[in-house]
Design an enzyme around this catalytic site. Structure first.
Site, short mmCIF file in Angstrom:
data_model
loop_
_atom_site.label_atom_id
_atom_site.label_comp_id
_atom_site.label_asym_id
_atom_site.label_seq_id
_atom_site.Cartn_x
_atom_site.Cartn_y
_atom_site.Cartn_z
CE LYS A 93 -4.23 -1.76 1.82
NZ LYS A 93 -4.17 -3.22 1.81
CD GLU A 115 -12.43 4.59 0.75
OE1 GLU A 115 -12.26 3.53 1.22
OE2 GLU A 115 -11.87 4.95 -0.61
CB SER A 384 0.19 -8.06 -0.94
OG SER A 384 -0.52 -8.89 -0.24
C1 LIG Z 1 -4.78 -4.35 1.27
C2 LIG Z 1 -3.93 -5.46 1.18
C3 LIG Z 1 -4.47 -6.36 0.16
C4 LIG Z 1 -5.67 -6.17 -0.96
O1 LIG Z 1 -5.64 -5.16 -1.66
P1 LIG Z 1 -5.52 -5.14 -3.26
O2 LIG Z 1 -5.52 -3.75 -3.82
O3 LIG Z 1 -6.09 -6.38 -3.96
O4 LIG Z 1 -3.82 -5.36 -3.27
C5 LIG Z 1 -3.73 -7.41 -0.05
N1 LIG Z 1 -2.70 -7.66 0.76
C6 LIG Z 1 -2.39 -6.89 1.69
C7 LIG Z 1 -1.34 -7.14 2.69
C8 LIG Z 1 -3.02 -5.93 2.05
O5 LIG Z 1 -2.78 -5.01 3.13
#
Ligand SMILES: *Cc1c(COP(=O)(O)O)cnc(C)c1O
Length: 416
Positions: A93, A115, A384
């Site tokens: 993010k 939000e 992620s």
């Molecule tokens: C917010 C988040 C996601 C989901 O958001 P995408 O926009 O689909 O990437 C995935 N993994 C983590 C660790 C997150 O914090």
């Protein structure tokens, strides 16, 4: 035809998905944002500035890790992981919010609004605002404020004002409405920092652009490490931003198979899940400013979604991913909560990694498919985010009695 995010016939549309369905009063602001973004993108100094910023503030380029133990144990493809968990604030993010921070500074805006449901995007936005010296307001459903006390605490410590939304169901969709309302009255000095590749044009494009740093790095790093490209790449899909970030590095490589993994929650036949592209349960509609697949009933009312991971628990999905599904370029699969806890256990024990519950969805599918490939093939998974935030959920999921009491005690303390 080669894939290019900026080369679609109808601006803001990816096939028949996307668009910009916003109140007329926001049109001028949306147009200003679109223009400012195109200008920034065309400025040869902008992307290097973004890369420099991320290199000194958020550990970029994030490394790729070879999971030697699991690869050996499964006896199939070599498994590699792109480490977005090492970003500041613990997930990909950061790429998007810091990019939008640079864009705000170019536009001369001084107030950021956002939000957030689970609070991760709120914390990332509050961090960005603190760093750039912007005022920051985060809208959050009153229910979510209660459920996510630790994130609310950090947002406030970082200088943001958290505004609990008490209308409707007091969750994310009410927070989105309230945030829009704020923007209509404040567009002069305010930028709406949208958190994923959803919502009205130009947001899906802007977020996908900043997140493409993941795939650009990954392709180059993978070639340096192995001399070739991965045979398959995997990412979890909530709104779609980490997935599109990685995928954009490989869309033009025909030899690379691309797999997105959604949340099957308690099971696809229970109705308690969040799959929009891997099952026929969702249908196309227009809501929240754009046209995409939503989990909705026949009257167009949004269904309740469910996943063990708050970040994938989402009714809509990126219009860009819908298009890539129609084109047959991305395959979509789904992983259940139980499979996710299992995969997480294996990755922790064998590799010492603690992926976020969201990211663990991608691991489920990758670990399922790795043994069907040969040891001279390779796959790449996007981690992620990091799993520290999930401590209570994971402890509960593991059903470890020694933790039960501690969890209940802690949960009570949060509620007080
Ligand atoms: C917010 C988040 C996601 C989901 O958001 P995408 O926009 O689909 O990437 C995935 N993994 C983590 C660790 C997150 O914090």
């Amino acid at each position: 035809m080669k894939w290019n995010l900026f080369d679609f016939e109808r601006e803001g549309y990816y096939g028949s998905y996307g668009g910009s369905f916003v109140p007329e009063i926001l049109r001028a602001t949306i147009d200003e944002l679109t223009r400012a973004f195109y200008e920034a993108r065309q400025d040869p100094a902008f992307w290097p500035e973004f890369e420099r910023f991320m290199a000194t503030y958020s550990c970029r380029p994030t490394p790729i890790t070879h999971l030697e133990n699991l690869s050996r144990e499964l006896g199939g493809a070599q498994i590699y992981v792109k480490r977005e968990d090492l970003n500041h604030t613990g997930a990909h993010k950061a790429n998007n919010v810091m990019g939008q921070g640079l864009l705000m500074r170019r536009m001369g805006k001084t107030r950021a609004i956002a939000e957030t449901g689970a609070g991760q995007h709120g914390v990332a936005t509050a961090t960005m605002a603190a760093r750039f010296g912007f005022e920051c307001v985060v809208y959050m459903g009153a229910e979510d404020v209660e459920r996510q006390r630790p994130n609310v605490f950090w947002m406030e410590q970082l200088g943001a004002r958290v505004h609990p939304v008490t209308s409707g169901s007091q969750t994310l969709k009410d927070a989105i409405n309230e945030c829009m309302r704020d923007w209509v009255g404040s567009m002069e000095n305010t930028h709406y920092v949208l958190g994923t590749t959803c919502g009205p044009h130009p947001f899906p494009m802007i977020v996908a652009y900043f997140q493409s740093i993941i795939g650009r790095e990954a392709r180059r790093q993978f070639q340096e490490m192995t001399g070739g490209l991965p045979d398959r790449v995997y990412a979890c899909v909530g709104g779609g931003s980490n997935a599109l970030g990685l995928f954009q590095g490989f869309l033009n490589d025909d030899s690379v198979e691309i797999v997105g993994v959604e949340a099957a929650g308690k099971g696809l036949d229970t109705g308690q899940h969040a799959t929009r592209l891997s099952t026929p349960d969702a249908s196309v509609g227009v809501a929240q400013g754009y046209r995409t697949y939503f989990l909705q009933n026949e009257e167009g009312c949004m269904n309740d979604t469910y996943s063990v991971s708050a970040g994938l628990d989402y009714v809509g999905v990126s219009p860009i991913l819908c298009h890539l599904k129609d084109e047959g370029r991305v395959r979509f699969e789904a992983a259940t909560d139980a499979e996710v806890i299992d995969a997480l256990k294996r990755v922790m024990r064998h590799e010492g990694l603690i992926p976020a519950l969201e990211s663990a969805h991608a691991f489920v599918q990758a670990l399922k498919e790795a043994p069907t490939l040969s040891p001279d093939q390779s796959i790449l998974i996007n981690q992620s985010g990091r799993g520290d935030k999930d401590i209570f959920t994971v402890a509960e999921g593991l059903n470890d009695p020694s933790w039960k009491e501690f969890i209940i005690h802690k949960a009570d303390r949060y509620r007080q």
